[in-house]
Design an enzyme around this catalytic site. Structure first.
Site, PDB file in Angstrom:
ATOM      1  N   ASP A  14      22.211 -56.469 -22.801  1.00  0.00           N
ATOM      2  CA  ASP A  14      22.624 -56.407 -24.202  1.00  0.00           C
ATOM      3  C   ASP A  14      23.740 -57.388 -24.533  1.00  0.00           C
ATOM      4  O   ASP A  14      24.447 -57.892 -23.665  1.00  0.00           O
ATOM      5  CB  ASP A  14      23.125 -55.003 -24.540  1.00  0.00           C
ATOM      6  CG  ASP A  14      24.521 -54.753 -23.977  1.00  0.00           C
ATOM      7  OD1 ASP A  14      24.717 -54.930 -22.766  1.00  0.00           O
ATOM      8  OD2 ASP A  14      25.424 -54.410 -24.771  1.00  0.00           O
ATOM      9  N   ASP A  57      26.163 -60.657 -11.016  1.00  0.00           N
ATOM     10  CA  ASP A  57      26.959 -61.725 -11.626  1.00  0.00           C
ATOM     11  C   ASP A  57      28.203 -61.912 -10.768  1.00  0.00           C
ATOM     12  O   ASP A  57      28.135 -62.511  -9.699  1.00  0.00           O
ATOM     13  CB  ASP A  57      27.266 -61.340 -13.078  1.00  0.00           C
ATOM     14  CG  ASP A  57      27.802 -62.493 -13.900  1.00  0.00           C
ATOM     15  OD1 ASP A  57      28.385 -63.417 -13.317  1.00  0.00           O
ATOM     16  OD2 ASP A  57      27.668 -62.494 -15.139  1.00  0.00           O
ATOM     17  N   ARG A  93      18.550 -55.066 -26.064  1.00  0.00           N
ATOM     18  CA  ARG A  93      17.998 -54.503 -24.830  1.00  0.00           C
ATOM     19  C   ARG A  93      16.473 -54.409 -24.919  1.00  0.00           C
ATOM     20  O   ARG A  93      15.787 -54.416 -23.903  1.00  0.00           O
ATOM     21  CB  ARG A  93      18.557 -53.093 -24.578  1.00  0.00           C
ATOM     22  CG  ARG A  93      20.025 -53.049 -24.224  1.00  0.00           C
ATOM     23  CD  ARG A  93      20.397 -51.686 -23.666  1.00  0.00           C
ATOM     24  NE  ARG A  93      21.834 -51.426 -23.713  1.00  0.00           N
ATOM     25  CZ  ARG A  93      22.704 -51.847 -22.800  1.00  0.00           C
ATOM     26  NH1 ARG A  93      22.296 -52.576 -21.780  1.00  0.00           N
ATOM     27  NH2 ARG A  93      23.984 -51.548 -22.898  1.00  0.00           N
ATOM     28  N   GLY A 136      21.907 -51.277 -18.283  1.00  0.00           N
ATOM     29  CA  GLY A 136      21.186 -52.540 -18.278  1.00  0.00           C
ATOM     30  C   GLY A 136      19.911 -52.539 -17.447  1.00  0.00           C
ATOM     31  O   GLY A 136      19.019 -53.354 -17.676  1.00  0.00           O
TER      32      GLY A 136
HETATM   33  P1  XMP Z   1      29.022 -58.023 -12.421  1.00  0.00           P
HETATM   34  O1  XMP Z   1      28.106 -58.502 -11.329  1.00  0.00           O
HETATM   35  O2  XMP Z   1      29.854 -59.141 -12.978  1.00  0.00           O
HETATM   36  O3  XMP Z   1      28.081 -57.535 -13.614  1.00  0.00           O
HETATM   37  O4  XMP Z   1      29.855 -56.844 -11.998  1.00  0.00           O
HETATM   38  C1  XMP Z   1      28.434 -56.378 -14.296  1.00  0.00           C
HETATM   39  C2  XMP Z   1      27.523 -56.051 -15.399  1.00  0.00           C
HETATM   40  O5  XMP Z   1      27.841 -56.936 -16.452  1.00  0.00           O
HETATM   41  C3  XMP Z   1      26.726 -57.132 -17.196  1.00  0.00           C
HETATM   42  N1  XMP Z   1      26.446 -58.571 -17.232  1.00  0.00           N
HETATM   43  C4  XMP Z   1      25.751 -59.147 -18.196  1.00  0.00           C
HETATM   44  N2  XMP Z   1      25.180 -58.617 -19.288  1.00  0.00           N
HETATM   45  N3  XMP Z   1      24.376 -60.745 -19.880  1.00  0.00           N
HETATM   46  C5  XMP Z   1      24.489 -59.413 -20.125  1.00  0.00           C
HETATM   47  O6  XMP Z   1      23.938 -58.933 -21.124  1.00  0.00           O
HETATM   48  C6  XMP Z   1      24.912 -61.354 -18.806  1.00  0.00           C
HETATM   49  O7  XMP Z   1      24.778 -62.583 -18.618  1.00  0.00           O
HETATM   50  C7  XMP Z   1      25.652 -60.508 -17.914  1.00  0.00           C
HETATM   51  N4  XMP Z   1      26.326 -60.729 -16.767  1.00  0.00           N
HETATM   52  C8  XMP Z   1      26.793 -59.509 -16.376  1.00  0.00           C
HETATM   53  C9  XMP Z   1      25.555 -56.403 -16.543  1.00  0.00           C
HETATM   54  O8  XMP Z   1      25.349 -55.143 -17.151  1.00  0.00           O
HETATM   55  C10 XMP Z   1      26.039 -56.209 -15.143  1.00  0.00           C
HETATM   56  O9  XMP Z   1      25.444 -55.085 -14.525  1.00  0.00           O
END
Ligand code: XMP
Length: 192
Positions: free
Chosen positions: A168, A112, A174, A53
């Site tokens: 994505d 997140d 992406r 990402g």
């Molecule tokens: P966390 O902080 O929850 O985030 O460990 C882990 C990974 O999850 C993906 N992520 C998202 N990808 N939209 C996305 O496309 C979103 O709203 C989103 N939230 C989390 C992202 O790759 C992050 O590194």
């Protein structure tokens, strides 16, 4: 929110949240903030970027950073097999960065729930980095535990599912040059 005007084909109804221009402007100021905190000589900084990402953010950010730097890449994967019990996420060093004794900047797309960054930050510390700081393009405030933080944040956003600029949905979007919101109805099986 304005509808996506990019001519690129978008099958889902993605709404623009942060425009290409806003991203470019913020990355320049973010790079200046970061550059002021790191040595420009010697080993400079070592970047550890989380695939996949962060790839677009990484590419734009490093081209605005003037100092000597090295780039290492990591992946964080969750085991998704036949087992019904969720497995803890696992870190893989895709491109081994020697972080021992180095000033490390972790680069990720979004903070997140914080699970990913907690893992990467701990791994970099355990590998003997001299200092560990983190930058994320996006942060959803209040979702991660207080122990998982980012030092340099591009934009705080609401708790919505975002795509584009590296992020994505099911492997798609992406390459959108902006950050867009994918409404829940679009993720549950088709436009309405
Ligand atoms: P966390 O902080 O929850 O985030 O460990 C882990 C990974 O999850 C993906 N992520 C998202 N990808 N939209 C996305 O496309 C979103 O709203 C989103 N939230 C989390 C992202 O790759 C992050 O590194």
């Amino acid at each position: 929110m304005p509808a996506a005007t990019n001519p690129m084909r978008v099958d889902h109804a993605v709404e623009v949240l942060i425009s290409q221009t806003q991203i470019a402007t913020r990355i320049r100021s973010l790079a200046a903030e970061i550059a002021s905190q790191y040595p420009h000589a010697g080993d400079g900084m070592t970047i550890v970027s989380v695939l996949a990402g962060s790839i677009i953010f990484l590419g734009d950010l490093v081209r605005s950073l003037p100092m000597r730097l090295r780039i290492g890449l990591v992946t964080v994967s969750s085991y998704a097999g036949a087992a019904t019990t969720p497995m803890p996420p696992k870190l893989t060093w895709s491109s081994l960065a020697n972080v021992a004794g180095r000033d490390v900047l972790i680069v990720d797309d979004i903070l997140d729930t914080g699970g990913t960054l907690r893992l990467v930050q701990a791994a970099v510390r355990d590998a003997g980095a001299r200092s560990v700081r983190t930058t994320v393009l996006l942060r959803k405030p209040g979702k991660a535990p207080a122990s998982v933080t980012a030092d340099f944040v591009g934009f705080d956003i609401d708790d919505v599912f975002v795509v584009g600029y590296g992020l994505d949905y099911d492997g798609l979007y992406r390459n959108l040059p902006y950050i867009g919101v994918l409404p829940p109805r679009e993720r549950e099986g088709g436009a309405t």
